[in-house]
Design an enzyme around this catalytic site. Structure first.
Site, mmCIF file in Angstrom:
data_model
loop_
_atom_site.group_PDB
_atom_site.id
_atom_site.type_symbol
_atom_site.label_atom_id
_atom_site.label_comp_id
_atom_site.label_asym_id
_atom_site.label_seq_id
_atom_site.Cartn_x
_atom_site.Cartn_y
_atom_site.Cartn_z
ATOM 1 N N PHE A 280 -15.422 3.713 7.568
ATOM 2 C CA PHE A 280 -14.024 3.936 7.185
ATOM 3 C C PHE A 280 -13.807 3.957 5.673
ATOM 4 O O PHE A 280 -12.685 4.141 5.212
ATOM 5 C CB PHE A 280 -13.114 2.880 7.842
ATOM 6 C CG PHE A 280 -13.411 1.441 7.456
ATOM 7 C CD1 PHE A 280 -12.921 0.896 6.274
ATOM 8 C CD2 PHE A 280 -14.177 0.631 8.284
ATOM 9 C CE1 PHE A 280 -13.187 -0.420 5.919
ATOM 10 C CE2 PHE A 280 -14.445 -0.693 7.946
ATOM 11 C CZ PHE A 280 -13.945 -1.220 6.747
ATOM 12 N N LYS B 289 0.834 -1.203 0.000
ATOM 13 C CA LYS B 289 0.000 0.000 0.000
ATOM 14 C C LYS B 289 0.878 1.265 0.000
ATOM 15 O O LYS B 289 2.102 1.180 0.193
ATOM 16 C CB LYS B 289 -0.920 -0.049 1.229
ATOM 17 C CG LYS B 289 -1.939 -1.203 1.173
ATOM 18 C CD LYS B 289 -2.832 -1.209 2.396
ATOM 19 C CE LYS B 289 -3.900 -2.283 2.287
ATOM 20 N NZ LYS B 289 -4.819 -2.266 3.457
ATOM 21 N N ARG C 243 -2.124 -14.319 3.835
ATOM 22 C CA ARG C 243 -2.870 -13.656 4.914
ATOM 23 C C ARG C 243 -2.175 -13.882 6.257
ATOM 24 O O ARG C 243 -2.098 -12.984 7.084
ATOM 25 C CB ARG C 243 -4.308 -14.186 4.967
ATOM 26 C CG ARG C 243 -5.133 -13.860 3.736
ATOM 27 C CD ARG C 243 -5.610 -12.447 3.676
ATOM 28 N NE ARG C 243 -6.577 -12.121 4.707
ATOM 29 C CZ ARG C 243 -7.256 -10.974 4.762
ATOM 30 N NH1 ARG C 243 -7.048 -10.027 3.836
ATOM 31 N NH2 ARG C 243 -8.110 -10.731 5.728
ATOM 32 N N GLU D 197 -9.678 -9.986 -7.733
ATOM 33 C CA GLU D 197 -8.681 -8.912 -7.623
ATOM 34 C C GLU D 197 -7.589 -9.045 -8.686
ATOM 35 O O GLU D 197 -7.135 -8.037 -9.243
ATOM 36 C CB GLU D 197 -8.101 -8.908 -6.205
ATOM 37 C CG GLU D 197 -9.161 -8.487 -5.190
ATOM 38 C CD GLU D 197 -8.773 -8.716 -3.734
ATOM 39 O OE1 GLU D 197 -7.634 -9.169 -3.469
ATOM 40 O OE2 GLU D 197 -9.610 -8.434 -2.851
ATOM 41 N N THR E 252 -5.666 -7.609 10.306
ATOM 42 C CA THR E 252 -5.939 -6.310 9.665
ATOM 43 C C THR E 252 -5.423 -5.148 10.512
ATOM 44 O O THR E 252 -4.791 -4.227 9.991
ATOM 45 C CB THR E 252 -7.465 -6.155 9.457
ATOM 46 O OG1 THR E 252 -7.936 -7.262 8.693
ATOM 47 C CG2 THR E 252 -7.788 -4.855 8.762
ATOM 48 N N TYR F 161 -12.479 -2.206 -3.294
ATOM 49 C CA TYR F 161 -13.001 -2.252 -1.927
ATOM 50 C C TYR F 161 -14.532 -2.161 -1.885
ATOM 51 O O TYR F 161 -15.095 -1.703 -0.886
ATOM 52 C CB TYR F 161 -12.373 -1.134 -1.093
ATOM 53 C CG TYR F 161 -10.981 -1.458 -0.583
ATOM 54 C CD1 TYR F 161 -10.738 -2.630 0.146
ATOM 55 C CD2 TYR F 161 -9.905 -0.595 -0.799
ATOM 56 C CE1 TYR F 161 -9.464 -2.938 0.622
ATOM 57 C CE2 TYR F 161 -8.627 -0.895 -0.319
ATOM 58 C CZ TYR F 161 -8.428 -2.065 0.396
ATOM 59 O OH TYR F 161 -7.167 -2.362 0.878
ATOM 60 N N ARG G 107 2.453 -6.960 9.175
ATOM 61 C CA ARG G 107 1.785 -5.849 9.883
ATOM 62 C C ARG G 107 2.243 -5.753 11.335
ATOM 63 O O ARG G 107 2.366 -4.658 11.881
ATOM 64 C CB ARG G 107 0.274 -6.024 9.794
ATOM 65 C CG ARG G 107 -0.278 -5.722 8.392
ATOM 66 C CD ARG G 107 -1.664 -6.287 8.223
ATOM 67 N NE ARG G 107 -2.329 -5.858 6.993
ATOM 68 C CZ ARG G 107 -3.453 -6.397 6.539
ATOM 69 N NH1 ARG G 107 -4.027 -7.389 7.200
ATOM 70 N NH2 ARG G 107 -4.003 -5.960 5.419
ATOM 71 N N HIS H 49 -1.756 -5.404 1.414
ATOM 72 C CA HIS H 49 -3.050 -6.052 1.152
ATOM 73 C C HIS H 49 -2.820 -7.449 0.618
ATOM 74 O O HIS H 49 -1.887 -7.672 -0.158
ATOM 75 C CB HIS H 49 -3.844 -5.260 0.102
ATOM 76 C CG HIS H 49 -4.997 -6.043 -0.460
ATOM 77 N ND1 HIS H 49 -6.212 -6.125 0.170
ATOM 78 C CD2 HIS H 49 -5.091 -6.835 -1.561
ATOM 79 C CE1 HIS H 49 -7.007 -6.926 -0.535
ATOM 80 N NE2 HIS H 49 -6.352 -7.360 -1.589
ATOM 81 N N ASN I 186 -1.932 0.012 7.212
ATOM 82 C CA ASN I 186 -1.470 -1.343 7.524
ATOM 83 C C ASN I 186 -0.604 -1.989 6.455
ATOM 84 O O ASN I 186 -0.515 -3.212 6.337
ATOM 85 C CB ASN I 186 -2.637 -2.236 7.964
ATOM 86 C CG ASN I 186 -3.705 -2.360 6.894
ATOM 87 O OD1 ASN I 186 -3.567 -1.792 5.808
ATOM 88 N ND2 ASN I 186 -4.747 -3.105 7.188
HETATM 89 P P1 RTP Z 1 -7.067 -5.495 3.012
HETATM 90 O O1 RTP Z 1 -8.367 -5.820 2.313
HETATM 91 O O2 RTP Z 1 -6.648 -4.054 2.845
HETATM 92 O O3 RTP Z 1 -6.001 -6.453 2.688
HETATM 93 O O4 RTP Z 1 -7.262 -5.695 4.568
HETATM 94 P P2 RTP Z 1 -8.056 -6.833 5.312
HETATM 95 O O5 RTP Z 1 -8.669 -7.799 4.346
HETATM 96 O O6 RTP Z 1 -7.167 -7.383 6.366
HETATM 97 O O7 RTP Z 1 -9.187 -5.996 6.011
HETATM 98 P P3 RTP Z 1 -10.614 -5.529 5.429
HETATM 99 O O8 RTP Z 1 -11.644 -5.911 6.425
HETATM 100 O O9 RTP Z 1 -10.788 -5.993 4.028
HETATM 101 O O10 RTP Z 1 -10.462 -3.952 5.467
HETATM 102 C C1 RTP Z 1 -9.883 -3.260 4.375
HETATM 103 C C2 RTP Z 1 -9.027 -2.143 4.880
HETATM 104 O O11 RTP Z 1 -9.839 -1.129 5.449
HETATM 105 C C3 RTP Z 1 -9.152 -0.498 6.504
HETATM 106 N N1 RTP Z 1 -9.955 -0.609 7.699
HETATM 107 N N2 RTP Z 1 -10.074 0.350 8.557
HETATM 108 N N3 RTP Z 1 -10.910 1.946 10.738
HETATM 109 C C4 RTP Z 1 -11.296 0.695 10.691
HETATM 110 O O12 RTP Z 1 -11.945 0.170 11.536
HETATM 111 C C5 RTP Z 1 -10.883 -0.093 9.529
HETATM 112 N N4 RTP Z 1 -11.250 -1.336 9.270
HETATM 113 C C6 RTP Z 1 -10.655 -1.664 8.100
HETATM 114 C C7 RTP Z 1 -7.834 -1.201 6.685
HETATM 115 O O13 RTP Z 1 -6.824 -0.451 6.028
HETATM 116 C C8 RTP Z 1 -8.063 -2.527 5.989
HETATM 117 O O14 RTP Z 1 -6.858 -3.066 5.484
HETATM 118 MG MG MG Z 2 -9.790 -7.240 2.714
#
Ligand code: RTP
Ligand code: MG
Length: 148
Positions: free
Chosen positions: A57, A9, A85, A126, A91, A49, A102, A115, A112
């Site tokens: 968020f 990122k 993962r 994706e 996350t 996303y 992370r 991705h 973070n």
């Molecule tokens: P990513 O898609 O970016 O790889 O991350 P992830 O699967 O671990 O988490 P996901 O639930 O898909 O969330 C996507 C991204 O959104 C941001 N986020 N912020 N402020 C918050 O509570 C919050 N929750 C998620 C994070 O940057 C996360 O990677």
């Molecule tokens: Mg995700």
């Protein structure tokens, strides 16, 4: 063999962590089959996303992911979707285990570093968003017989 989408990122690029992240996947034995660098347009970020549209968020997430260059990759190997993962960690970097990407390099959930696709369906979706078929390479690595 499974393939997954991994992306450094904008914060990871700014902080000079591209090589570190690539090295972790290389050392583990996974094979790099696609690689590019670009700044993500807003429409692409909203598509990538889409599952988070409407969440509190979402707007901040789109602004963050479009804020500078990213490095997008496709990694190939046995069980690579789940393994990536695990290598990335939770996350929220506060909850990510020490030693994960992370958990080693992150502090805040909104910065973070990396991705990775969260399922086979997400990986297929994706990879299709970010890579054309002819940007994914099929090549032999003689060392694969020492990994598998
Ligand atoms: P990513 O898609 O970016 O790889 O991350 P992830 O699967 O671990 O988490 P996901 O639930 O898909 O969330 C996507 C991204 O959104 C941001 N986020 N912020 N402020 C918050 O509570 C919050 N929750 C998620 C994070 O940057 C996360 O990677
Ligand atoms: Mg995700």
């Amino acid at each position: 063999m499974e393939r997954t989408f991994v992306m450094v990122k904008p914060d990871g690029v700014q902080r000079g962590l591209v090589g570190e992240i690539i090295a972790r996947f290389e050392r583990r034995g996974y094979k790099l089959v696609g690689l590019k660098m670009f700044t993500m347009p807003r429409e692409v970020a909203e598509t990538h996303y889409a599952e988070h549209r409407g969440k509190p968020f979402f707007e901040g997430l789109v602004r963050y992911i479009t804020s500078g260059p990213v490095v997008a990759m496709v990694w190939e190997g046995k069980n690579v979707i789940a393994a990536a993962r695990e290598m990335m960690g939770a996350t929220d970097p506060q909850k990510a285990l020490p030693g994960t990407i992370r958990g080693t390099y992150g502090i805040d959930v909104g910065r973070n570093v990396v991705h990775g696709s969260d399922s086979p369906a997400s990986a297929a979706r994706e990879i299709d968003i970010f890579f054309k078929a002819d940007e994914l390479l099929n090549y032999e690595r003689p060392l694969d017989r020492w990994i598998y």
